[in-house]
Design a protein around this motif. Structure first.
Motif, PDB file in Angstrom:
ATOM      1  N   ASP A  32      -8.531   3.273 -13.149  1.00 19.19           N
ATOM      2  CA  ASP A  32      -7.182   3.223 -13.773  1.00 19.19           C
ATOM      3  C   ASP A  32      -7.003   4.744 -14.666  1.00 19.19           C
ATOM      4  OD1 ASP A  32      -4.975   1.658 -15.041  1.00 19.19           O
ATOM      5  OD2 ASP A  32      -5.774   2.249 -17.065  1.00 19.19           O
ATOM      6  N   ARG A  47      -0.458   2.304  -8.445  1.00 20.73           N
ATOM      7  CA  ARG A  47      -1.671   1.613  -8.628  1.00 20.73           C
ATOM      8  C   ARG A  47      -1.878   0.279  -7.866  1.00 20.73           C
ATOM      9  NH1 ARG A  47      -3.111   3.068 -14.196  1.00 20.73           N
ATOM     10  NH2 ARG A  47      -1.623   5.043 -14.632  1.00 20.73           N
ATOM     11  N   ILE A 138      -4.962  -2.623 -18.470  1.00 14.78           N
ATOM     12  CA  ILE A 138      -4.883  -2.123 -16.739  1.00 14.78           C
ATOM     13  C   ILE A 138      -3.773  -2.879 -16.256  1.00 14.78           C
ATOM     14  CG2 ILE A 138      -5.720  -2.062 -14.660  1.00 14.78           C
ATOM     15  CD1 ILE A 138      -8.492  -1.371 -15.975  1.00 14.78           C
ATOM     16  N   HIS A 140      -1.561  -3.124 -12.655  1.00 16.15           N
ATOM     17  CA  HIS A 140      -1.286  -2.401 -11.188  1.00 16.15           C
ATOM     18  C   HIS A 140       0.279  -2.467 -10.974  1.00 16.15           C
ATOM     19  CE1 HIS A 140      -5.623  -3.126 -11.076  1.00 16.15           C
ATOM     20  NE2 HIS A 140      -5.571  -2.255  -9.800  1.00 16.15           N
TER      21      HIS A 140
END
Length: 462
Positions: A32, A47, A138, A140
């Motif tokens: 990350d 990501r 985090i 994605h």
RNA sequence: GUCCCCGUAGCUCAGUUGGAUAGAGCGUCGGAUUCCUAAUCCGAAGGCCACAGGUUCGAAUCCUGUCGGGGACACCA
């Protein structure tokens, strides 16, 4: 840098069979931070998380969920048999399935419910995992499903292309050499990828003898899919997968070069973290399903401490994470020390404004002396440091830089203890005071920016 | 047996991708404080950069080998 290239960073990609434990933590944080760093350096970053929802492990998950489903419907399942996931986290999944389907899958043969349960359980596990990742800050952009990849026929496409270029052939694997002698070794003809052509020790099967894709066979197609949508690939893997780096690199090289779009591909290996408490290693039993989760870690020491600490060592070196040490308030705890420097600056800025009515100003910067200039120089290195870290793809350098900057800030600050003329707040010299506060503010800014790169929040007081 | 990562001060680790006397923290020793956050700061001692070769004007950094630590080696994921 402004390279403006599209970079795909794949990280975490933990199997969707349970909550995230500490083994996933370092790779998650490093990936990350690296993604953020590359963004900051001007790349267009995706990501990505690869969901391994097509292998045998998710079948085990489905069966385990079915067990909990039966339990939720009143059956006493007693002990969880060998070969099932024992963790309590499947209990609510069983309840949810019971609420959704009633008893229609009770006493039914596996083929009637396996797919339904697998899909439902994987969804629940991914919710769990997303929640755990959120605890670390985090998120994605893309969750790529292996099952969807299969459904779209990507592995078949890849195989066809590779066969057409004589990079896949049907052959027999050699028995493994060395210490582990083959026990029930059978030689079977399998479709093999010529990874030896690209430096691997052995050609690798892309399908199993039952005709299903191997992990590698699917992964190869998956990387091809990623490569089509970007200019460079980065994978963050645990060091326990080091042995598979060569084959996947070989595959990407073969496919991307062959298709006229050579795609740079970097695999970053992240070493294990040894959890400790006050110098004593923490042992955890995997068998009982009792392991330290990311949620546990974040709950105990906080997101910022976990993230920063994971970045205070280069990723390919082993590290210890000591629950006692990472919350210590002292200079040998980098997280604390950097935060302290920032809080100190903020405290001074507040005090100057509230008590003396002095705010930062760049009007009299010529009054600053040699010590301040040294500090300015250090702070001014930041962009170069970011660029170097991005180029080397090593976010931990930012953490070390921030620690150094905090050290220099504190050193200058301390001059004021013996020489009052060196302080930031000087009632009798507002011009110089404003200039020093301007400097302090700028350093605070650099600390904040650096911490933001690492996904750590700066605190204003402590 | 093969492959990958690591080996830098007593301990824990950096080292800007080959450049000048190798840097921090802890620990040890010696200092600083009527302090804007001392939970801090300054100084000293402490290194044959695991070892042996090689490449180079120049190596902690690149190559080969040895030793030591960790990890991985079937169609698992």
């Amino acid at each position: 840098m402004g390279a403006d290239t599209r970079v795909n960073v794949e990280y975490v990609s933990a199997n969707p069979t349970g909550p995230m434990h500490m083994g996933h933590c370092r790779g998650a944080v490093v990936g990350d931070a690296l993604a953020t760093l590359l963004e900051f350096a001007g790349h267009d970053v995706t990501r990505e998380y690869y969901i391994n929802d097509a292998g045998g492990q998710v079948d085990t998950l489905a069966r385990s969920a079915h067990l909990r489903y039966r339990e939720a419907l009143g059956e006493d399942i007693e002990t969880i048999p060998e070969g099932y996931y024992p963790g309590d986290y499947l209990i609510p999944v069983g309840k949810a399935l019971a609420a959704e389907f009633g008893d229609q899958y009770l006493g039914q043969p596996e083929e009637n419910w396996l797919i339904v349960f697998r899909t439902a359980a994987v969804d629940k596990m991914m919710d769990l995992i997303r929640a755990d990742l959120a605890l670390l800050g985090i998120e994605h952009d893309v969750f790529a499903s292996e099952a969807a990849l299969h459904k779209a026929g990507k592995p078949d496409e890849a195989e066809a292309w590779l066969r057409a270029h004589d990079l896949v052939y049907d052959g027999v694997l050699e028995a493994p050499k060395g210490k582990a002698p083959p026990e029930d070794w059978e030689s079977v003809e399998l479709p093999l990828f010529r990874s030896t052509k690209f430096g691997d020790d052995q050609d690798r099967p892309i399908k199993k003898s039952d005709g299903k894709w191997t992990y590698f066979g699917a992964d190869l197609a998956y990387h091809m899919q990623k490569a089509e949508a970007c200019d460079a690939l980065i994978d963050i893997w645990g060091a326990d997968h080091a042995g598979t780096v060569k084959r996947i690199k070989a595959a990407v090289a073969a496919l991307s070069e062959g298709k006229g779009k050579p795609t740079p591909f970097d695999v970053k290996l992240v070493q294990m973290v040894q959890l400790m408490r006050a110098g004593e290693p923490l042992k955890m039993s995997k068998r009982s399903g009792n392991f330290i989760t990311i949620a546990d870690m974040v709950e105990e020491v906080g997101k910022d401490v976990v993230r920063f600490t994971m970045l205070t060592r280069k990723p390919e070196a082993q590290m210890d994470f000591d629950f006692a040490k990472v919350v210590e308030a002292s200079k040998d705890n980098p997280v604390w020390y950097v935060q302290y420097a920032h809080a100190r600056i903020q405290s001074n800025l507040r005090k100057a404004l509230e008590e003396e009515g002095i705010s930062p100003s760049g009007d009299a910067l010529e009054q600053l002396g040699a010590e301040e200039l040294a500090l300015i120089r250090k702070a001014a290195q930041f962009p170069r440091e970011v660029e170097a870290a991005a180029k080397a793809r090593e976010p931990h350098r930012i953490a070390f830089y921030l620690y150094d900057l905090a050290t220099e800030l504190n050193a200058f600050y301390s001059l004021g203890n013996t020489d009052p003329e060196k302080r930031f707040i000087l009632k009798h010299n507002p011009g110089l005071s404003q200039a020093r506060l301007f400097l302090a503010d700028a350093i605070g800014q650099v600390l904040r920016n650096g911490l933001r790169l690492l996904g750590v929040e700066a605190v204003d007081r402590m």
